[in-house]
Design a protein around this motif. Structure first.
Motif, PDB file in Angstrom:
ATOM      1  N   TYR A  39       0.858  -1.182   0.000  1.00  0.00           N
ATOM      2  CA  TYR A  39       0.000   0.000   0.000  1.00  0.00           C
ATOM      3  C   TYR A  39       0.897   1.235   0.000  1.00  0.00           C
ATOM      4  O   TYR A  39       2.115   1.143   0.209  1.00  0.00           O
ATOM      5  CB  TYR A  39      -0.895   0.015   1.250  1.00  0.00           C
ATOM      6  CG  TYR A  39      -0.183  -0.457   2.485  1.00  0.00           C
ATOM      7  CD1 TYR A  39       0.722   0.376   3.148  1.00  0.00           C
ATOM      8  CD2 TYR A  39      -0.360  -1.749   2.969  1.00  0.00           C
ATOM      9  CE1 TYR A  39       1.414  -0.068   4.257  1.00  0.00           C
ATOM     10  CE2 TYR A  39       0.331  -2.201   4.081  1.00  0.00           C
ATOM     11  CZ  TYR A  39       1.214  -1.349   4.719  1.00  0.00           C
ATOM     12  OH  TYR A  39       1.915  -1.798   5.811  1.00  0.00           O
ATOM     13  N   GLY A  40       0.293   2.392  -0.234  1.00  0.00           N
ATOM     14  CA  GLY A  40       1.026   3.641  -0.220  1.00  0.00           C
ATOM     15  C   GLY A  40       1.863   3.847  -1.486  1.00  0.00           C
ATOM     16  O   GLY A  40       2.072   2.910  -2.246  1.00  0.00           O
ATOM     17  N   PHE A  42       0.153   7.568  -0.110  1.00  0.00           N
ATOM     18  CA  PHE A  42      -1.244   7.949  -0.006  1.00  0.00           C
ATOM     19  C   PHE A  42      -1.470   9.323  -0.628  1.00  0.00           C
ATOM     20  O   PHE A  42      -0.598  10.199  -0.603  1.00  0.00           O
ATOM     21  CB  PHE A  42      -1.679   7.932   1.457  1.00  0.00           C
ATOM     22  CG  PHE A  42      -1.660   6.540   2.033  1.00  0.00           C
ATOM     23  CD1 PHE A  42      -2.790   5.740   2.009  1.00  0.00           C
ATOM     24  CD2 PHE A  42      -0.483   6.012   2.572  1.00  0.00           C
ATOM     25  CE1 PHE A  42      -2.771   4.445   2.517  1.00  0.00           C
ATOM     26  CE2 PHE A  42      -0.453   4.717   3.089  1.00  0.00           C
ATOM     27  CZ  PHE A  42      -1.598   3.936   3.050  1.00  0.00           C
ATOM     28  N   SER A  47      -6.255  10.044   3.697  1.00  0.00           N
ATOM     29  CA  SER A  47      -6.163   8.655   3.234  1.00  0.00           C
ATOM     30  C   SER A  47      -5.241   7.845   4.130  1.00  0.00           C
ATOM     31  O   SER A  47      -5.542   6.690   4.483  1.00  0.00           O
ATOM     32  CB  SER A  47      -5.658   8.615   1.793  1.00  0.00           C
ATOM     33  OG  SER A  47      -6.559   9.252   0.924  1.00  0.00           O
ATOM     34  N   LEU A  48      -4.107   8.420   4.507  1.00  0.00           N
ATOM     35  CA  LEU A  48      -3.199   7.711   5.419  1.00  0.00           C
ATOM     36  C   LEU A  48      -3.847   7.538   6.784  1.00  0.00           C
ATOM     37  O   LEU A  48      -3.733   6.470   7.407  1.00  0.00           O
ATOM     38  CB  LEU A  48      -1.884   8.459   5.550  1.00  0.00           C
ATOM     39  CG  LEU A  48      -0.886   7.853   6.554  1.00  0.00           C
ATOM     40  CD1 LEU A  48      -0.451   6.466   6.114  1.00  0.00           C
ATOM     41  CD2 LEU A  48       0.322   8.750   6.750  1.00  0.00           C
ATOM     42  N   ASP A  51      -6.172   4.655   6.719  1.00  0.00           N
ATOM     43  CA  ASP A  51      -5.428   3.390   6.698  1.00  0.00           C
ATOM     44  C   ASP A  51      -4.886   3.050   8.085  1.00  0.00           C
ATOM     45  O   ASP A  51      -4.951   1.901   8.518  1.00  0.00           O
ATOM     46  CB  ASP A  51      -4.284   3.489   5.692  1.00  0.00           C
ATOM     47  CG  ASP A  51      -3.530   2.185   5.542  1.00  0.00           C
ATOM     48  OD1 ASP A  51      -4.071   1.244   4.934  1.00  0.00           O
ATOM     49  OD2 ASP A  51      -2.392   2.096   6.049  1.00  0.00           O
TER      50      ASP A  51
END
Length: 229
Positions: A39-40, A42, A47-48, A51
């Protein structure tokens, strides 16, 4: 809470840690820390944060923020995962260290605190480290941290749309006492000069892994990518 000289490992918390983690891992070339993670980077702080909220609720993997003791700010995170109490096996994974964390003693201390917890507190028999086989810095780090290369699982995963062959490393409980002593000798204050430079490398203190391992003899202060499990 696992407390060390330079860092503290604390349960990951979006409200406490997301802002610092976003600032430390995005922009100015810092996005490269996400290269081998699934992932990432972001699109934005929200968004982070979302997560991290999911990660904070996870039981396996169980996420810990890496807190710099000097500033009190989060400089990365890591997790315990694939937790197998019946067989007493556990893996370190989802390691994301910001550039401020890389090439410092804090990264080594974070790995030491996990290994100590895994073996001395939880009583595990086996501690695993897995990474993309293309991630040479992560493989060197595994060897430097005292784990032994055990092989490559070919076409193990598809990550971000491409194949991932996975390199496996592990440390056993019978190996831990000698490796623990090496960590503690390296982390000792007298191993650092007044400017914080190491006098002796961890790789010089760590018992050698069997011939043919992919760990190498990397200097602690050499650049490396994040581990990616």
């Amino acid at each position: 809470m696992l407390e060390g000289r330079w860092i503290t490992l604390a349960p990951l918390d979006a409200e406490k840690h997301a802002e610092a983690l976003y600032e430390g891992s995005h922009g100015g070339g810092r996005d490269s820390v996400w290269t081998y993670l699934p992932y990432g980077p972001f699109a934005n702080p929200a968004s982070l944060t979302a997560d991290i909220e999911l990660k904070a609720r996870s039981v396996d993997p169980q996420f810990f923020a890496v807190i710099d003791n000097g500033s009190g700010r989060a400089v990365g995170y890591q997790s315990l995962m694939r937790i197998d109490p019946a067989n007493r096996v556990i893996e370190v994974g989802h390691v994301m260290y910001t550039p401020a964390m890389q090439r410092t003693a804090r990264a080594t201390e974070a790995q030491y605190l996990f290994a100590q917890y895994v073996f001395d507190v939880l009583g595990n028999r086996r501690y695993e480290w897995k990474c993309d086989n293309l991630n040479a810095p992560s493989k060197r780090a595994a060897g430097r941290f005292g784990l032994t290369f055990e092989g490559v699982f070919r076409q193990h995963m598809i990550v971000k749309g491409r194949n991932r062959d996975t390199a496996w490393f592990a440390m056993l409980d019978g190996e831990w006492p000698a490796r623990k002593a090496a960590y503690e000798r390296w982390l000792s204050p007298d191993n650092f000069d007044a400017d914080g430079r190491q006098r002796q490398r961890l790789s010089e203190l760590m018992p050698k892994t069997p011939a043919g391992d992919h760990g190498g003899d990397a200097d602690v202060l050499a650049p490396r990518r994040n581990a990616d499990r």
